[in-house]
Design a protein around this motif. Structure first.
Motif, PDB file in Angstrom:
ATOM      1  N   VAL A 141      55.674 106.672  64.494  1.00  0.00           N
ATOM      2  CA  VAL A 141      54.700 107.621  63.975  1.00  0.00           C
ATOM      3  C   VAL A 141      55.457 108.549  63.037  1.00  0.00           C
ATOM      4  O   VAL A 141      56.517 109.073  63.390  1.00  0.00           O
ATOM      5  CB  VAL A 141      54.019 108.429  65.101  1.00  0.00           C
ATOM      6  CG1 VAL A 141      53.213 109.589  64.516  1.00  0.00           C
ATOM      7  CG2 VAL A 141      53.113 107.521  65.934  1.00  0.00           C
ATOM      8  N   VAL A 142      54.927 108.733  61.838  1.00  0.00           N
ATOM      9  CA  VAL A 142      55.487 109.679  60.880  1.00  0.00           C
ATOM     10  C   VAL A 142      54.442 110.760  60.644  1.00  0.00           C
ATOM     11  O   VAL A 142      53.272 110.454  60.367  1.00  0.00           O
ATOM     12  CB  VAL A 142      55.833 109.006  59.535  1.00  0.00           C
ATOM     13  CG1 VAL A 142      56.408 110.024  58.564  1.00  0.00           C
ATOM     14  CG2 VAL A 142      56.810 107.850  59.753  1.00  0.00           C
ATOM     15  N   VAL A 143      54.833 112.018  60.776  1.00  0.00           N
ATOM     16  CA  VAL A 143      53.961 113.121  60.377  1.00  0.00           C
ATOM     17  C   VAL A 143      54.571 113.744  59.133  1.00  0.00           C
ATOM     18  O   VAL A 143      55.771 114.012  59.088  1.00  0.00           O
ATOM     19  CB  VAL A 143      53.775 114.157  61.503  1.00  0.00           C
ATOM     20  CG1 VAL A 143      55.101 114.767  61.934  1.00  0.00           C
ATOM     21  CG2 VAL A 143      52.820 115.255  61.063  1.00  0.00           C
ATOM     22  N   ILE A 188      58.251 107.276  52.721  1.00  0.00           N
ATOM     23  CA  ILE A 188      57.423 107.194  53.925  1.00  0.00           C
ATOM     24  C   ILE A 188      56.921 105.771  54.134  1.00  0.00           C
ATOM     25  O   ILE A 188      56.928 105.259  55.257  1.00  0.00           O
ATOM     26  CB  ILE A 188      56.242 108.181  53.835  1.00  0.00           C
ATOM     27  CG1 ILE A 188      56.760 109.621  53.709  1.00  0.00           C
ATOM     28  CG2 ILE A 188      55.327 108.032  55.049  1.00  0.00           C
ATOM     29  CD1 ILE A 188      57.608 110.089  54.864  1.00  0.00           C
ATOM     30  N   ALA A 189      56.493 105.123  53.058  1.00  0.00           N
ATOM     31  CA  ALA A 189      56.028 103.740  53.184  1.00  0.00           C
ATOM     32  C   ALA A 189      57.130 102.848  53.752  1.00  0.00           C
ATOM     33  O   ALA A 189      56.888 102.026  54.649  1.00  0.00           O
ATOM     34  CB  ALA A 189      55.561 103.215  51.830  1.00  0.00           C
ATOM     35  N   MET A 190      58.355 103.028  53.249  1.00  0.00           N
ATOM     36  CA  MET A 190      59.451 102.193  53.734  1.00  0.00           C
ATOM     37  C   MET A 190      59.826 102.542  55.163  1.00  0.00           C
ATOM     38  O   MET A 190      60.222 101.653  55.942  1.00  0.00           O
ATOM     39  CB  MET A 190      60.664 102.323  52.811  1.00  0.00           C
ATOM     40  CG  MET A 190      61.657 101.183  52.960  1.00  0.00           C
ATOM     41  SD  MET A 190      60.942  99.556  52.600  1.00  0.00           S
ATOM     42  CE  MET A 190      60.679  99.676  50.832  1.00  0.00           C
ATOM     43  N   ASP A 191      59.704 103.795  55.552  1.00  0.00           N
ATOM     44  CA  ASP A 191      59.944 104.171  56.950  1.00  0.00           C
ATOM     45  C   ASP A 191      58.951 103.469  57.864  1.00  0.00           C
ATOM     46  O   ASP A 191      59.307 103.016  58.956  1.00  0.00           O
ATOM     47  CB  ASP A 191      59.843 105.689  57.118  1.00  0.00           C
ATOM     48  CG  ASP A 191      60.988 106.442  56.450  1.00  0.00           C
ATOM     49  OD1 ASP A 191      61.943 105.786  56.006  1.00  0.00           O
ATOM     50  OD2 ASP A 191      60.914 107.680  56.375  1.00  0.00           O
ATOM     51  N   LEU A 192      57.695 103.382  57.434  1.00  0.00           N
ATOM     52  CA  LEU A 192      56.693 102.647  58.220  1.00  0.00           C
ATOM     53  C   LEU A 192      57.051 101.165  58.291  1.00  0.00           C
ATOM     54  O   LEU A 192      56.961 100.540  59.351  1.00  0.00           O
ATOM     55  CB  LEU A 192      55.310 102.829  57.599  1.00  0.00           C
ATOM     56  CG  LEU A 192      54.757 104.265  57.560  1.00  0.00           C
ATOM     57  CD1 LEU A 192      53.457 104.305  56.761  1.00  0.00           C
ATOM     58  CD2 LEU A 192      54.533 104.812  58.962  1.00  0.00           C
ATOM     59  N   PHE A 249      63.015 112.331  64.991  1.00  0.00           N
ATOM     60  CA  PHE A 249      63.868 112.339  63.804  1.00  0.00           C
ATOM     61  C   PHE A 249      63.460 113.536  62.944  1.00  0.00           C
ATOM     62  O   PHE A 249      62.314 113.634  62.499  1.00  0.00           O
ATOM     63  CB  PHE A 249      63.719 111.025  63.044  1.00  0.00           C
ATOM     64  CG  PHE A 249      64.141 109.839  63.875  1.00  0.00           C
ATOM     65  CD1 PHE A 249      65.417 109.315  63.763  1.00  0.00           C
ATOM     66  CD2 PHE A 249      63.273 109.276  64.802  1.00  0.00           C
ATOM     67  CE1 PHE A 249      65.818 108.243  64.547  1.00  0.00           C
ATOM     68  CE2 PHE A 249      63.658 108.205  65.588  1.00  0.00           C
ATOM     69  CZ  PHE A 249      64.942 107.689  65.470  1.00  0.00           C
ATOM     70  N   LEU A 250      64.392 114.437  62.725  1.00  0.00           N
ATOM     71  CA  LEU A 250      64.095 115.751  62.168  1.00  0.00           C
ATOM     72  C   LEU A 250      64.332 115.813  60.669  1.00  0.00           C
ATOM     73  O   LEU A 250      65.463 115.636  60.198  1.00  0.00           O
ATOM     74  CB  LEU A 250      64.951 116.809  62.864  1.00  0.00           C
ATOM     75  CG  LEU A 250      64.852 116.870  64.402  1.00  0.00           C
ATOM     76  CD1 LEU A 250      65.899 117.825  64.955  1.00  0.00           C
ATOM     77  CD2 LEU A 250      63.458 117.305  64.825  1.00  0.00           C
ATOM     78  N   GLY A 251      63.274 116.070  59.903  1.00  0.00           N
ATOM     79  CA  GLY A 251      63.427 116.345  58.490  1.00  0.00           C
ATOM     80  C   GLY A 251      63.242 115.138  57.588  1.00  0.00           C
ATOM     81  O   GLY A 251      63.248 113.990  58.030  1.00  0.00           O
ATOM     82  N   ARG A 252      63.138 115.415  56.301  1.00  0.00           N
ATOM     83  CA  ARG A 252      62.805 114.386  55.325  1.00  0.00           C
ATOM     84  C   ARG A 252      63.925 113.358  55.113  1.00  0.00           C
ATOM     85  O   ARG A 252      63.682 112.242  54.680  1.00  0.00           O
ATOM     86  CB  ARG A 252      62.473 115.040  53.974  1.00  0.00           C
ATOM     87  CG  ARG A 252      61.406 116.120  54.069  1.00  0.00           C
ATOM     88  CD  ARG A 252      61.006 116.650  52.694  1.00  0.00           C
ATOM     89  NE  ARG A 252      60.333 117.944  52.832  1.00  0.00           N
ATOM     90  CZ  ARG A 252      59.070 118.098  53.236  1.00  0.00           C
ATOM     91  NH1 ARG A 252      58.353 117.046  53.566  1.00  0.00           N
ATOM     92  NH2 ARG A 252      58.541 119.311  53.326  1.00  0.00           N
ATOM     93  N   TYR A 253      65.152 113.748  55.415  1.00  0.00           N
ATOM     94  CA  TYR A 253      66.286 112.859  55.148  1.00  0.00           C
ATOM     95  C   TYR A 253      66.666 111.979  56.341  1.00  0.00           C
ATOM     96  O   TYR A 253      67.565 111.151  56.227  1.00  0.00           O
ATOM     97  CB  TYR A 253      67.497 113.684  54.701  1.00  0.00           C
ATOM     98  CG  TYR A 253      67.304 114.327  53.352  1.00  0.00           C
ATOM     99  CD1 TYR A 253      67.476 113.594  52.182  1.00  0.00           C
ATOM    100  CD2 TYR A 253      66.912 115.652  53.252  1.00  0.00           C
ATOM    101  CE1 TYR A 253      67.278 114.166  50.938  1.00  0.00           C
ATOM    102  CE2 TYR A 253      66.708 116.231  52.011  1.00  0.00           C
ATOM    103  CZ  TYR A 253      66.887 115.491  50.863  1.00  0.00           C
ATOM    104  OH  TYR A 253      66.683 116.060  49.630  1.00  0.00           O
ATOM    105  N   ALA A 297      65.861 109.124  58.288  1.00  0.00           N
ATOM    106  CA  ALA A 297      65.114 107.880  58.451  1.00  0.00           C
ATOM    107  C   ALA A 297      65.294 107.345  59.865  1.00  0.00           C
ATOM    108  O   ALA A 297      66.406 107.374  60.415  1.00  0.00           O
ATOM    109  CB  ALA A 297      65.590 106.838  57.441  1.00  0.00           C
ATOM    110  N   GLU A 298      64.235 106.829  60.426  1.00  0.00           N
ATOM    111  CA  GLU A 298      64.312 106.260  61.782  1.00  0.00           C
ATOM    112  C   GLU A 298      65.341 105.157  61.868  1.00  0.00           C
ATOM    113  O   GLU A 298      65.986 104.967  62.911  1.00  0.00           O
ATOM    114  CB  GLU A 298      62.924 105.754  62.200  1.00  0.00           C
ATOM    115  CG  GLU A 298      62.839 105.219  63.621  1.00  0.00           C
ATOM    116  CD  GLU A 298      63.378 103.812  63.749  1.00  0.00           C
ATOM    117  OE1 GLU A 298      63.877 103.479  64.848  1.00  0.00           O
ATOM    118  OE2 GLU A 298      63.327 103.041  62.758  1.00  0.00           O
ATOM    119  N   ALA A 299      65.521 104.409  60.780  1.00  0.00           N
ATOM    120  CA  ALA A 299      66.471 103.294  60.799  1.00  0.00           C
ATOM    121  C   ALA A 299      67.878 103.732  61.164  1.00  0.00           C
ATOM    122  O   ALA A 299      68.660 102.958  61.738  1.00  0.00           O
ATOM    123  CB  ALA A 299      66.480 102.596  59.437  1.00  0.00           C
TER     124      ALA A 299
END
Length: 436
Positions: free
Chosen positions: A242-244, A254-258, A352-356, A358-360
């Motif tokens: 889940v990305v907020v 964001i698309a690539m994180d999904l 995962f905290l903040g824009r930088y 990535a979950e990966a």
């Protein structure tokens, strides 16, 4: 790409969200019957059954179990054969995982009361652990590191890896990761038969105390069925993210994180939540464009269209309430003051905290474990950690004075329960002057 849209502004939002999150983790009758038969057969015939099932399901004919055990020299060869960059990446990831795990280690403790009675907790590692490493649609050396390193930090003396080897082919990266993580023995077997061998033991494979690691529906069903004979980590469902986002992060990011979770398999779930409807449109456009570039694009497409969603909320406070209901495995907070916003989150496997962030990064090398609760189980369970490979024994040591005092309390309670031997056992330690 046609990704489902949900909105908290709509009256049917909750029912649609419930439907989106549904995932049937219980095996159907056919899977259950197949696994039950395999478990029973391996328990009865041991090595012979494992060899037969390995030939049938993995098309790997072996004359004996010795042919299915991977030697340490073979692991060393794999470590030398992989590219230097891969070896260095595995070593760096292993060091970060180990350093994080060291902070999790539980220690024994005790204290003495005024009368000399000792109370405490003794922490000991499990004796032997089995690690299942999947080998289906992809190879997962990261799973080796995430399972084996915390176990070794906990002090487990013997780690046994089982990993399927279709047609006898084992992945060098997996074997290299086993060597770096300190795995003791590796067997080229998989499926329910591997779980059965670990749970019950065979002439070649010793019985373990706990089985960890992900697998397909047959592996998950087998783990569920052997629980009680051995411990297990969890019954894992498909991967989730889940990305907020407040609308201020690059939509391509964001698309690539999904996609990073959607590419696992068609049942994986990727959800974006935002109060910015235009941003949801932008991410949808990015996803439709970027999926064409992905080697696993068809898997991503099926995942995103089948179980993915873009959710429009009123504000970030409402987003937090939706997140806590979903209780996701992975949660990215792509917002301003992510650390402050994290205080609103009660249920998530990893945050995962903040824009930088990535979950990966968490999947491979950040440090915290990537074995996480799925299917809303983050409401009551936690990531895999060192503590999963340790157990606690209570320590109780009464002084004469303490035994007398506690004996009086225990006698009253035991008689109230009608357990008179309990009462008498406690009363024997009561001092004559205090019998009352």
């Amino acid at each position: 790409m046609n990704i489902q849209r949900l909105s908290t502004f709509e009256a049917d939002f909750q029912s649609r969200l419930n439907a989106l999150l549904e995932w049937e983790s219980v095996s159907d009758d056919a899977v259950f019957a197949t696994v039950q038969g395999i478990l029973r057969d391996v328990r009865a015939r041991g090595d012979a059954a494992v060899l037969e099932y390995t030939a049938r399901f993995d098309h790997f004919e072996a004359d004996s179990m010795r042919d299915l055990e991977v030697s340490h020299p073979r692991m060393d060869e794999a470590l030398e054969r992989i590219p230097v960059a891969q070896r260095q990446a595995l070593e760096q990831a292993a060091e970060r995982i180990r350093r994080y795990a060291e902070h999790q280690k539980l220690e024994s403790w005790s204290y003495r009361e005024a009368d000399g009675t000792l109370l405490g907790q003794q922490v000991t590692p499990l004796d032997r652990v089995g690690l299942y490493v999947p080998g289906g649609k992809a190879a997962y050396p990261s799973s080796v590191l995430m399972n084996a390193i915390p176990a070794k930090v906990a002090g487990v003396p013997e780690l046994i890896v089982v990993a399927p080897a279709p047609r006898g082919e084992l992945n060098d990266l997996v074997l290299a990761a086993c060597r770096i993580a300190g795995v003791d023995r590796v067997f080229a077997i998989g499926g329910a038969q591997a779980v059965a061998a670990l749970a019950y033991g065979t002439d070649t494979i010793p019985q373990v105390d706990k089985i960890t690691g992900p697998g397909n529906i047959f592996v998950a069903t087998a783990k569920r069925m052997v629980y009680g004979t051995v411990g297990i980590d969890m019954i894992a469902g498909p991967s989730e993210i889940v990305v907020v986002c407040d609308g201020k992060t690059d939509p391509d990011w964001i698309a690539m994180d999904l996609f990073s979770q959607a590419e696992h398999d068609e049942q994986a779930q990727a959800i974006l939540i935002s109060p910015d409807a235009a941003f949801l449109d932008a991410v949808a456009a990015s996803a439709s464009r970027l999926v064409e570039e992905m080697p696993r694009g068809e898997i991503i497409r099926q995942s995103m269209e089948g179980r993915g969603a873009l959710i429009h909320v009123r504000d970030l406070d409402e987003a937090a309430r939706v997140i806590n209901f979903i209780a996701p495995e992975h949660l990215e907070l792509s917002v301003e003051d992510a650390e402050g916003y994290a205080a609103k989150i009660r249920h998530a496997g990893a945050i995962f905290l903040g824009r930088y962030t990535a979950e990966a990064l968490g999947d491979y090398c950040a440090g915290p474990n990537h074995v996480l609760p799925t299917s809303r189980t983050a409401r009551f369970s936690s990531p895999l950690g060192v503590y999963d490979f340790q157990k606690r024994s209570s320590l109780i040591g009464c002084s004469a004075q303490g035994a007398s005092m506690l004996g009086k309390i225990a006698r009253v309670l035991a008689e109230g329960e009608g357990l008179f031997a309990h009462a008498a056992s406690a009363a024997y330690r009561i001092r004559d002057s205090e019998m009352g």
